[in-house]
Design a protein around this motif. Structure first.
Motif, PDB file in Angstrom:
ATOM      1  N   LEU A 198      30.438  36.610  36.117  1.00 47.44           N
ATOM      2  CA  LEU A 198      31.657  35.873  35.787  1.00 47.44           C
ATOM      3  C   LEU A 198      32.196  36.268  34.413  1.00 47.44           C
ATOM      4  O   LEU A 198      33.412  36.325  34.200  1.00 47.44           O
ATOM      5  N   ARG A 199      31.297  36.550  33.465  1.00 53.97           N
ATOM      6  CA  ARG A 199      31.734  36.922  32.117  1.00 53.97           C
ATOM      7  C   ARG A 199      32.566  38.195  32.124  1.00 53.97           C
ATOM      8  O   ARG A 199      33.391  38.415  31.230  1.00 53.97           O
ATOM      9  N   LYS A 200      32.309  39.040  33.119  1.00 58.28           N
ATOM     10  CA  LYS A 200      33.010  40.326  33.171  1.00 58.28           C
ATOM     11  C   LYS A 200      34.398  40.219  33.788  1.00 58.28           C
ATOM     12  O   LYS A 200      35.148  41.203  33.817  1.00 58.28           O
ATOM     13  N   GLN A 201      34.739  39.033  34.288  1.00 57.77           N
ATOM     14  CA  GLN A 201      36.035  38.876  34.930  1.00 57.77           C
ATOM     15  C   GLN A 201      37.125  38.702  33.878  1.00 57.77           C
ATOM     16  O   GLN A 201      36.977  37.936  32.919  1.00 57.77           O
ATOM     17  N   ASP A 202      38.242  39.403  34.073  1.00 59.80           N
ATOM     18  CA  ASP A 202      39.342  39.362  33.110  1.00 59.80           C
ATOM     19  C   ASP A 202      40.071  38.024  33.114  1.00 59.80           C
ATOM     20  O   ASP A 202      40.759  37.683  32.148  1.00 59.80           O
ATOM     21  N   SER A 203      39.914  37.253  34.193  1.00 57.50           N
ATOM     22  CA  SER A 203      40.680  36.008  34.305  1.00 57.50           C
ATOM     23  C   SER A 203      40.102  34.881  33.449  1.00 57.50           C
ATOM     24  O   SER A 203      40.746  33.847  33.266  1.00 57.50           O
ATOM     25  N   LEU A 204      38.900  35.056  32.917  1.00 56.43           N
ATOM     26  CA  LEU A 204      38.276  33.992  32.126  1.00 56.43           C
ATOM     27  C   LEU A 204      38.749  34.054  30.681  1.00 56.43           C
ATOM     28  O   LEU A 204      38.947  35.134  30.128  1.00 56.43           O
ATOM     29  N   PRO A 205      38.897  32.877  30.021  1.00 49.37           N
ATOM     30  CA  PRO A 205      39.316  32.878  28.606  1.00 49.37           C
ATOM     31  C   PRO A 205      38.205  33.435  27.718  1.00 49.37           C
ATOM     32  O   PRO A 205      37.021  33.430  28.074  1.00 49.37           O
ATOM     33  N   ALA A 206      38.569  33.888  26.535  1.00 51.03           N
ATOM     34  CA  ALA A 206      37.604  34.499  25.615  1.00 51.03           C
ATOM     35  C   ALA A 206      36.570  33.489  25.129  1.00 51.03           C
ATOM     36  O   ALA A 206      35.462  33.869  24.738  1.00 51.03           O
ATOM     37  N   THR A 207      36.917  32.204  25.148  1.00 53.85           N
ATOM     38  CA  THR A 207      35.988  31.176  24.651  1.00 53.85           C
ATOM     39  C   THR A 207      34.980  30.722  25.703  1.00 53.85           C
ATOM     40  O   THR A 207      34.133  29.864  25.422  1.00 53.85           O
TER      41      THR A 207
END
Length: 699
Positions: A198-207
């Motif tokens: 999930l961390r590698k997904q671009d749709s997640l916020p940086a925080t």
């Protein structure tokens, strides 16, 4: 995003963590062997919902159909492999699937599907049936016929309840691959891999982040199936990531645990100050505390008393012992105040009815109302048993000449009585089996009154009784044989042995066997009537405790009358003779004479003192004698305690499965700490229950 779909593996093994099957090594070994060997047998995959049955079935089907399969895995190269491409698109002509509870015609159509044309005609044909335990009789017959005539045809049956499968399928030669419970380390591995993805997904916020300890707690609270662990992860995901607060809220930990601690304190008779402390140290609003107690009572009543619903999320954070402590506590309090338990539950929930305007004072008032409900006086206690000091009507009068005893006044000491009583209590607590049979051997009437001969006779008798139990395959815990015996001398100095046993129902012919076979084979001939006296409990005895206590009191008839103990009464503590507290009737109390060559008494090995000490390594035995809760031992405490002991033992087994021995040192530390916490909690609760039953006025 649906994590169940995103994390579903497509190969048995692989470099990509999301494409690897975790926690089902044995099933993977069986299925890959079928692919690599080319046998491709039909299989039955069974296990609870979310355990991965359908996922394994789809991988197995894809591997059989793939033309470039290697090491039992499909190649998944959709550019070069037409079979994998069609399978991924859901249009493979040689693959069909159906739900077991679908309309009959649809399922039959899937079962009778024919392979595709061209190169497909020589390939495998695979049919997957989900929830196969729901198949009708007509569909089962069609499936049975196709299984017999199958040629390069593999059926994959998935079932959540293998025992409910039609009988025609249970013996159809299917390869059975059960889904195994997944331990905590494996659940944590999956959750960590999914979160890394999930961390590698671009749709997640940086925080977006994962709070320390959140995944560990989530893995421990999840059931032992990966599908449920992923569903729990999906439910706690938020814009910030995965937080401890979200995990605790999802499993209602901040409501259920404090509420359970308060209810346990109230039901076990803790002081009102202690009860109030359990409520006031709870860091949520008073209205929320009141609502939480009511919700917990309601959830326990519906799930553990009425059994009308599965355990709701509110109970997920409680152990079986914590739930049982509250349920049994309500039942015990209901008995004390003269109510049926099912009537006390609604009354308790009414006390804790939600109040959105509640303040701290309201909370204390509710706690006082609840205490008054549990301590309500519903009339006088049940009629007490006749005082042991009252002589029995069956007492035999003697002339003055007969009153003279030639024997020294030898008595059983306190530690001897404790050993006998604890051995019987241990048998009831661990296996639920009460003493039900008495054998009295009068050795002088048998013609051999020597101590050594008497000991040899008793040893041979008990050994053969054990062998008879073995021959009838009664060594299963549900049919255990155990015994206690005491050697004593009567007033005239004649040696007797009184044996108290638990015999299974299939051994009710013991007196016929003893008189007609055993004694004759051992050279005693035909015994006199008074030489051997056997008393059996009547079949279907509705009150086994009464018989159990009667036999124990007969064994302890020689108890020293000078032994005194302190007991709790309604008006304070008092001193009483131990014989009176245990209910040993005055009419049977007497000296038991000296012995010079044999031990005074003995018990079965599995309930002896050493066995009870060994049991402490798994789950300690809490003795009524050691805790000085004398009256609890004659009020059915041991039978009631069995449920609590079984619940704690089930938790120990659960922890052993959750943290296997090969999990690594870090997990072993957690495992040992968890096991010790279960033992400590059980011992503390058992002591509390002992005190409550000992001081209660209910018999």
């Amino acid at each position: 995003m649906n994590l169940l779909q995103a994390a579903r593996p497509r190969r048995f093994a692989g470099e990509d963590g999301r494409r690897r099957v975790l926690g089902q090594d044995e099933a993977v070994r069986l299925l890959t062997a079928e692919v690599t060997s080319g046998r491709g047998r039909s299989v039955l995959l069974h296990g609870p919902h979310g355990s991965g049955k359908e996922t394994l079935g789809l991988i197995y089907a894809n591997a059989l159909l793939c033309t470039n399969a290697a090491d039992g895995n499909p190649c998944l190269d959709i550019e070069a492999c037409a079979s994998c491409r069609d399978f991924a698109d859901g249009v493979h002509p040689n693959f069909a699937r159906a739900e077991g509870d679908a309309p009959e015609d649809d399922v039959v159509r899937a079962l009778l599907a024919q392979p595709g044309a061209g190169w497909m005609s020589d390939n495998w044909q695979v049919i997957l049936i989900n929830e196969a335990d729901g198949l009708s009789a007509r569909v089962t017959e069609v499936l049975r016929r196709r299984l017999k005539a199958a040629d390069r045809l593999a059926f994959i049956l998935c079932s959540s309840n293998a025992a409910a499968l039609p009988g025609a399928l249970q013996g159809a030669g299917l390869l059975v691959a059960p889904m195994q419970p997944v331990p905590v380390p494996t659940r944590l591995t999956l959750l960590s891999e999914v979160c890394d993805w999930l961390r590698k997904q671009d749709s997640l916020p940086a925080t977006w982040s994962i709070e320390t300890g959140a995944l560990e707690l989530l893995a421990e609270l999840a059931p032992p199936v990966l599908g449920r662990a992923l569903a729990d992860l999906q439910s706690v995901l938020c814009e910030e990531g995965v937080t401890l607060a979200r995990v605790r809220a999802n499993h209602c930990l901040d409501e259920s645990l404090p509420a359970a601690r308060y209810l346990a304190a109230a039901l076990t008779g803790a002081s009102f100050t202690h009860q109030v402390q359990a409520l006031t140290t709870w860091e949520i609003d008073p209205a929320e505390r009141i609502a939480a107690v009511e919700a917990l009572l309601s959830a326990l009543f519906r799930a553990d008393v009425e059994h009308v619903v599965e355990a709701p999320a509110l109970l997920a954070g409680l152990t079986n012992s914590q739930r049982l402590e509250i349920v049994d506590g309500v039942a015990h309090r209901a008995q004390i105040i003269g109510l049926a338990p099912r009537r006390l539950w609604p009354a308790a929930m009414a006390v804790w009815r939600p109040d959105p305007w509640a303040r701290e004072a309201t909370l204390i008032t509710r706690a006082a109302e609840f205490r008054n409900l549990l301590d309500a006086d519903r009339g006088p206690p049940k009629r007490q048993a006749r005082e042991a000091s009252v002589p029995s009507r069956r007492r035999v009068s003697r002339s003055r000449g007969q009153e003279v005893s030639v024997q020294p006044d030898v008595r059983l000491k306190r530690d001897q009585v404790e050993d006998l009583w604890d051995a019987a209590a241990f048998a009831v607590q661990t296996r639920g089996q009460h003493l039900n049979t008495s054998i009295l051997l009068n050795h002088d009437a048998l013609g051999r009154g020597g101590e050594a001969e008497a000991q040899l006779l008793v040893t041979n008798l008990l050994s053969e009784l054990r062998k008879r139990a073995d021959a009838r395959r009664l060594r299963d815990p549900a049919h255990s044989f155990y015994r206690l015996y005491v050697h004593a001398r009567d007033d005239a100095g004649r040696l007797q042995t009184r044996i108290a046993l638990h015999l299974p129902a299939t051994m009710r012919d013991v007196e016929h066997w003893l008189r007609g076979s055993f004694l004759r084979r051992n050279g005693y001939g035909v015994p006199a009537t008074d030489a051997v006296v056997v008393r059996l409990a009547r079949e279907g005895n509705p009150i086994p405790l009464r018989r159990h206590l009667t036999l124990l009191r007969l064994l302890c008839r020689g108890i020293d009358p000078s032994i005194e103990v302190i007991v709790d009464e309604a008006d304070g503590q008092k001193t009483a003779a131990l014989a009176t507290v245990l209910g040993v009737p005055q009419v049977i109390r007497r000296g038991i004479g000296p012995l010079t060559e044999v031990r005074r008494f003995e018990t079965s090995r599995w309930i002896a003192r050493d066995a009870r000490k060994e049991a402490a390594a798994r789950l300690p035995f809490v003795s009524a004698f050691a805790e000085q809760a004398w009256r609890a031992s004659v009020r059915g405490h041991d039978a009631a305690e069995r449920r609590a002991r079984e619940a704690a033992a089930a938790e120990i087994d659960h922890v052993a499965r959750e943290f296997p021995a090969d999990s690594g040192p870090e997990w072993q530390v957690k495992r040992d700490a968890r096991l010790q916490r279960i033992r400590d909690t059980y011992v503390a609760a058992a002591r509390s229950r002992l005190r409550a039953r000992s001081t209660s006025q209910a018999e």
